[in-house]
Each structure stands twice: as structure tokens, then as C-alpha cells.
Design a protein around this motif. Structure first.
Motif, PDB file in Angstrom:
ATOM      1  N   UNK A 135       0.818  -1.219   0.000  1.00 31.92           N
ATOM      2  CA  UNK A 135       0.000   0.000   0.000  1.00 31.92           C
ATOM      3  C   UNK A 135       0.848   1.264   0.000  1.00 31.92           C
ATOM      4  N   UNK A 136       2.123   1.177   0.331  1.00 33.99           N
ATOM      5  CA  UNK A 136       3.016   2.339   0.291  1.00 33.99           C
ATOM      6  C   UNK A 136       3.977   2.223  -0.889  1.00 33.99           C
ATOM      7  N   UNK A 137       3.453   1.779  -2.008  1.00 37.36           N
ATOM      8  CA  UNK A 137       4.237   1.610  -3.222  1.00 37.36           C
ATOM      9  C   UNK A 137       4.662   2.952  -3.786  1.00 37.36           C
ATOM     10  N   UNK A 138       5.949   3.056  -4.128  1.00 36.23           N
ATOM     11  CA  UNK A 138       6.489   4.286  -4.702  1.00 36.23           C
ATOM     12  C   UNK A 138       7.223   4.034  -6.017  1.00 36.23           C
ATOM     13  N   UNK A 139       7.230   2.793  -6.507  1.00 37.41           N
ATOM     14  CA  UNK A 139       8.024   2.475  -7.684  1.00 37.41           C
ATOM     15  C   UNK A 139       7.180   2.050  -8.874  1.00 37.41           C
ATOM     16  N   UNK A 160      12.200  -8.211  -4.923  1.00 38.25           N
ATOM     17  CA  UNK A 160      11.896  -6.879  -4.409  1.00 38.25           C
ATOM     18  C   UNK A 160      10.391  -6.764  -4.206  1.00 38.25           C
ATOM     19  N   UNK A 161       9.998  -5.925  -3.265  1.00 37.30           N
ATOM     20  CA  UNK A 161       8.578  -5.712  -3.017  1.00 37.30           C
ATOM     21  C   UNK A 161       8.383  -4.326  -2.430  1.00 37.30           C
ATOM     22  N   UNK A 162       7.168  -3.830  -2.571  1.00 35.45           N
ATOM     23  CA  UNK A 162       6.841  -2.499  -2.060  1.00 35.45           C
ATOM     24  C   UNK A 162       6.444  -2.576  -0.585  1.00 35.45           C
ATOM     25  N   UNK A 163       6.748  -1.541   0.212  1.00 32.50           N
ATOM     26  CA  UNK A 163       6.368  -1.555   1.635  1.00 32.50           C
ATOM     27  C   UNK A 163       4.854  -1.600   1.816  1.00 32.50           C
ATOM     28  N   UNK A 235      14.692  -1.331   6.748  1.00 29.90           N
ATOM     29  CA  UNK A 235      15.580  -2.025   5.822  1.00 29.90           C
ATOM     30  C   UNK A 235      15.092  -1.853   4.387  1.00 29.90           C
ATOM     31  N   UNK A 236      16.011  -2.072   3.456  1.00 27.65           N
ATOM     32  CA  UNK A 236      15.637  -2.075   2.046  1.00 27.65           C
ATOM     33  C   UNK A 236      14.852  -3.356   1.764  1.00 27.65           C
ATOM     34  N   UNK A 237      13.735  -3.220   1.084  1.00 29.35           N
ATOM     35  CA  UNK A 237      12.863  -4.373   0.841  1.00 29.35           C
ATOM     36  C   UNK A 237      13.384  -5.200  -0.329  1.00 29.35           C
ATOM     37  N   UNK A 238      14.552  -5.774  -0.133  1.00 28.58           N
ATOM     38  CA  UNK A 238      15.223  -6.585  -1.148  1.00 28.58           C
ATOM     39  C   UNK A 238      15.858  -7.781  -0.447  1.00 28.58           C
ATOM     40  N   UNK A 239      15.795  -8.943  -1.077  1.00 30.97           N
ATOM     41  CA  UNK A 239      16.472 -10.139  -0.577  1.00 30.97           C
ATOM     42  C   UNK A 239      17.130 -10.846  -1.754  1.00 30.97           C
TER      43      UNK A 239
END
Length: 565
Positions: A135-139, A160-163, A235-239
């Protein structure tokens, strides 16, 4: 009476299917019920309406996710897909916030390529207390994006995913995403990243859909999947994970609200780390002929070294020198040139042959057994260090985030192992023959039947070739074939070591150097006049005598009278 039965039985079966939540696809329309999976086929130039019905009033938003194996599908809010209103992917999902009194809605499925697309979909419903994924997508272009985006190469797989945001009641405005960082905002949310392995080497659509159905919701992923890491909102939402070509893996993210003890699931995403559409190096053609030839020869040589390496010392040295040189030059060539895989493998094999010859000739000329055994010990040290860092120990943050710590630890283990060869050179050499030779057999089997044991050394190779591989989780699945191969490895290694120790118990520790033996023999012939070889003509004299015999006619020697003593 019989006619009545024929009429009522089909109606009764239809009623049972409807009550159980199973709905067949009717032309361009298919009905979804919350939590019930539905197989959908999208024909060429067709738009299928996905109708979500019977939505209870306590739910405030729903996600519709649709999964195919390798063909893209378009999931849209409207009949005509548009920017910000649709998503085209193999694993796609859309989130819809419900209005007051709303009990149903419609989404639309289509095939962007015009081909027939078959997949499975499911509806998941959430209450106002649950977090809202993406719901807090910025990309991305979607206002609310619950999807996970995946990218892979030969070495690593990145997701990757949006917060997410906090939940809210129907008809109310959502909370602000970045107004503050207090515990009453979305910054208190936590993200659990999960991983689920499909059966090894099973590339079937049936296997994928069974796996998706097992882990599509929160409970399924928590029970069947493995939690890899927990990310905070800061954290950065990346794994990043290790790529395993040909191995199906499903990744999912579960966002948790620790204050309300609620959670919601992002749309799971899957990958095989290979392409189904490529005719070269595709998922169906992973085993290259060059790789199979190379490792088949390696496996046969490893089997010979495992049981006969110490007896045939020159052959063992050649095999060890070949392995050491070919591995080193493969890394060097791959990092410094743009040669193709087959050409790099061929050049590495040629250099490996030279390396084996150099190691054999160094022992033949100088006779330093200890120097050669140290090289052999480094091979065993390399394998032991790879095994240690292949365990969960290698996924610790201190090794993943720091190349210096990783390589210092690796080199220390690799160098310590040959120290035991100084005190017990023969036993250490035989142990190396058994363990390394048996592992070469495992690598040969891996060229035909997938086994995770190949990643013991492959992970080290990937880290040498890729500068960013340190961020990847190197976890691989262990399934029945892997336990069988571990048993084969142990049995071959133990049998080879025991057999060689028993056979060599009464023989010299190591065979003498042929060059030193030749020097000793030459000196002995020069000084020992009683040795018949002392009076033996030199090689040039023998050649000249042979040439004279070819150009002269032999005269008859007449009658020979035996010498009477």
C-alpha cells in the motif's frame, strides 16, 4: 421415474460443487470464492471476467492472485488493460479495497501474447486489522502493489517488493505512509521472507500448481516454507538468494503487525532460474554435452584415484594437478575474457592437462614427495573448507556481508588441512584420494541427475566469479536423491581409504623418483666393473652397429665347436 432421476442427479451434483466452492469456467466468466483455488484457461484474443462473490462484511480488502508456469498473463481492473490498472507477469496479483456494502467485484484476465494461457488463481480476504501489502508503493504504476518482483542470473536471484501500510476500515482513508516514523505508523511493520522448494528436477505444471496451492496463504507458507530472513521497515525491501538452475523455488513475503498480532501475504512468486522459451540453455536443455563429457571423464578419473591413487602415484599427481590448474584458469578466463562457456571449458581443460604434466614432471625431476603432497593436501583443504561453508554456517551475516571474513576463513581452513600431511604423509595422501576421488564421482552423477551436493564447490566458484554473490543466501534443498548421494560418497570414500591402507601397509611410503633412480643406476654402472651393463655398448655405438648390419652381407661363420673346459 427413470427420467426424473436423470434430471435430478446432474442438478444435485451441480449444487454440491457450488456449495463446496468449486466453480467451472463458463466461457468468458469464472467465479472465485475466498480461499478456493480455481484453474483458469485464457484462450487466444479472449478476456476472462473473474467474478469474486460472497465477500463477507468483515473483510476490508482482497487480493486476487493468478499464477502460470512460464507464460505471461495480464490481470486488470478493467476490460481494457491500461497503465496503472493492470499487471502482466507470470505471477500476478491485484489488491482491491472494498467499499461499504460491497459483496462482489470483477477483475479481468487476458493473454498479452495471444497464446493460450493456463493457470491457477485464488482470492485471499483480509480484515481492517491486517496490514495492506504494497500500500506504500512508490516504484510501480499500481497504486497498491502486493506483488513480488523477481530477477535472476547465473549466480543469484533477487526479489523486491513495495512496503506495506496499516489496515483501515471500509470507506475510510488509508493512513499516511511517511508522515512520521512512530510506532503508530506503518514503520512498526515487519517482513518475513519465506522460501519453498519444489521437487528436484520436476518442471511439470502440476508440480508448480500443487506448490502454489500449498503456500499461497499465510498458514500454508508458515507450515511448509522456510523463513529465511526478517526485514524491518527501515531495511531495504530486497532479498538475494543463490540461483539454482532447473530447481523450482517459490518465494513469498508475509508482512506482520507486531502490535495487533496480525499479518497478510504478498503474492508468491516462483522461478526455475532458467528460461522455458530458450532453445539453447533452456530449462529443458540444462545439461550441456561439453559439461557431461568433461565431468564424465572427471568421474572416471576420480573413481580410479579413489581406489588406486596411491599405488599409481604419477596418475594421482596428474589428476590433482589437472583439477587445480583447470579450476584456477576457468575462474581467471571467465573473469578476464568474454569467451563462451564451451570455449572457456575447453581452454581450462587444456591448461589442466599442462598443469598435471608439470606436477608429474616436478616430482619426476626433483623427487620432492613432500612438495607434491602439499599440493594434494590443498585439494583436500579446498574441499573441506567448501563443506564447512556449505553448511548453515556459511549463511551467517559475518560471512555473507564481508568478503574479507569469508575468504580469510576459507583460506585458513584450506591451509590447516595440509599441515597434517607433514606428520602422516602416506595416510594423508590416501585420505585425499578417497574423499576427493569419491566427490569427483558425485560431480559426474550430477551431470546426469541433479544433486545439491554439487553446490558444495559451485557456491565457491560463483563467489569467485561474481562480486555481489556475498549477499545471496546459499541455501539449497536436500531431498531423497541428496541423501542417497551422501551415502554413495561416504561408502566410496571409506572403501577406497581402507583398501589402499591395507594394500600399501607393507610397501614403501612413496615410490622413488624415476630420475633419481636413473642417476643412481648410471653411477653404479660407471663404478661397478663386474656389472655386465658396464661393458654394454653406448647407444650411439649400438645404432651404428645396427646400420652396418643393414648395409653389409653377413659372411658364413662355418662350424661352431663348443668350448670344452
Amino acid at each position: 421415474m427413470k427420467m426424473c432421476r436423470l434430471i435430478w442427479y446432474p442438478l444435485l451434483l451441480l449444487l454440491i460443487f457450488v456449495e463446496c466452492g468449486v466453480h467451472a469456467q463458463v466461457e468468458n466468466r469464472v467465479i472465485f470464492l475466498p480461499g478456493a483455488f480455481q484453474n483458469v484457461s485464457v484462450s487466444k484474443n479472449e478476456t476472462v471476467q473473474a467474478v469474486v462473490s460472497r465477500i463477507p462484511a468483515e473483510f476490508t480488502f482482497i487480493t486476487l492472485q493468478f499464477h502460470t508456469q512460464h507464460r505471461n498473463a495480464t490481470l486488470s481492473y478493467t476490460t481494457k488493460p491500461g497503465l496503472g490498472l493492470s499487471l502482466t507477469a507470470v505471477d500476478s496479483g491485484l489488491l482491491s479495497a472494498l467499499q461499504l456494502g460491497q459483496t462482489s467485484l470483477s477483475l479481468f484476465l487476458s493473454s498479452p501474447s495471444g497464446d493460450v494461457v493456463t493457470g491457477t488463481g485464488v482470492i485471499l480476504a483480509y480484515s481492517s486489522a491486517d496490514p495492506v501489502p504494497g500500500a506504500c508503493n512508490m516504484e510501480s504504476n499500481l497504486d497498491i502493489d502486493p506483488n513480488i518482483y523477481i530477477h535472476y542470473n547465473l549466480y543469484e536471484t533477487t526479489i523486491k517488493f513495495a512496503p506495506a501500510n496499516l489496515g483501515y476500515e471500509r470507506g475510510k482513508a488509508p493512513p499516511a505512509c511517511d508522515q512520521s516514523t512512530e510506532s503508530t505508523t506503518r514503520w512498526r511493520l515487519q517482513y518475513d521472507v519465506y522460501q519453498y522448494f519444489l521437487p528436484e528436477r520436476d518442471l511439470s505444471e502440476r508440480s508448480l500448481f500443487s506448490g502454489i496451492q500449498a503456500v499461497a496463504d499465510i498458514q500454508g507458507m508458515m507450515q511448509n516454507g522456510r523463513r529465511i530472513i526478517t526485514l524491518l521497515s527501515t531495511d531495504v525491501s530486497v532479498a538475494v538468494f543463490n540461483s539454482i538452475p532447473g530447481q523450482g523455488v517459490i518465494y513469498s513475503v508475509i508482512v506482520r503487525d507486531p502490535l495487533l498480532n496480525t499479518s497478510a501475504s504478498y503474492v508468491p512468486v516462483h522461478t526455475y532460474a532458467c528460461s522455458f522459451n530458450s532453445t539453447l540453455d533452456g530449462c529443458q536443455t540444462l545439461g550441456k554435452i561439453s559439461t557431461k563429457i568433461f565431468f564424465t571423464i572427471t568421474g572416471l578419473a576420480g573413481l580410479f584415484v579413489c581406489f588406486c591413487g596411491h599405488r599409481f602415484f604419477k596418475c594421482e599427481l596428474f589428476c590433482m594437478g589437472f583439477s587445480f590448474a583447470s579450476f584456477f584458469f576457468f575462474v581467471l578466463i571467465t573473469r578476464t575474457t568474454d569467451l563462451t562457456y564451451d570455449l572457456s571449458l575447453t581452454v581450462s581443460a587444456v591448461v589442466g592437462v599442462l598443469g598435471g604434466v608439470v606436477l608429474v614432471m616436478s616430482w619426476w625431476r626433483f623427487g620432492s614427495v613432500m612438495a607434491c603432497v602439499v599440493v594434494v593436501g590443498l585439494m583436500l583443504g579446498f574441499l573441506v573448507a567448501s563443506i564447512v561453508l556449505f553448511t548453515p554456517l556459511g549463511d551467517l551475516d559475518m560471512f555473507r556481508r564481508s568478503d574479507a571474513v569469508f575468504w580469510v576463513t576459507f583460506c585458513c581452513i584450506m591451509v590447516v588441512v595440509p599441515l597434517f600431511f607433514v606428520r602422516w604423509p602416506r595416510e594423508g595422501n590416501i585420505t585425499t584420494c578417497g574423499i576427493v576421488g569419491a566427490y569427483a564421482v558425485i560431480l559426474a552423477v550430477n551431470a546426469y541427475v541433479y544433486t545439491s551436493l554439487s553446490y558444495i564447490t559451485l557456491n565457491i566458484l560463483k563467489r569467485l566469479l561474481n562480486n555481489n554473490f556475498n549477499a545471496a543466501f546459499t541455501d539449497v534443498p536436500f531431498q531423497p536423491i541428496d541423501y542417497v548421494m551422501i551415502t554413495v560418497w561416504v561408502v566410496l570414500g571409506v572403501c577406497g581409504i581402507v583398501l589402499q591402507l591395507y594394500r600399501e601397509r607393507s610397501r614403501p611410503f612413496f615410490p622413488p623418483s624415476p630420475y633419481l633412480m636413473w642417476l643412481q643406476e648410471r653411477e653404479r654402472r660407471k663404478t661397478n666393473v663386474l656389472d655386465p651393463s658396464h661393458h654394454f655398448p653406448s647407444l650411439p655405438s649400438r645404432i651404428m652397429a645396427r646400420a652396418r648390419q643393414l648395409t653389409r652381407r653377413n659372411e658364413p661363420v662355418g662350424e661352431h665347436t663348443p668350448l670344452l673346459l
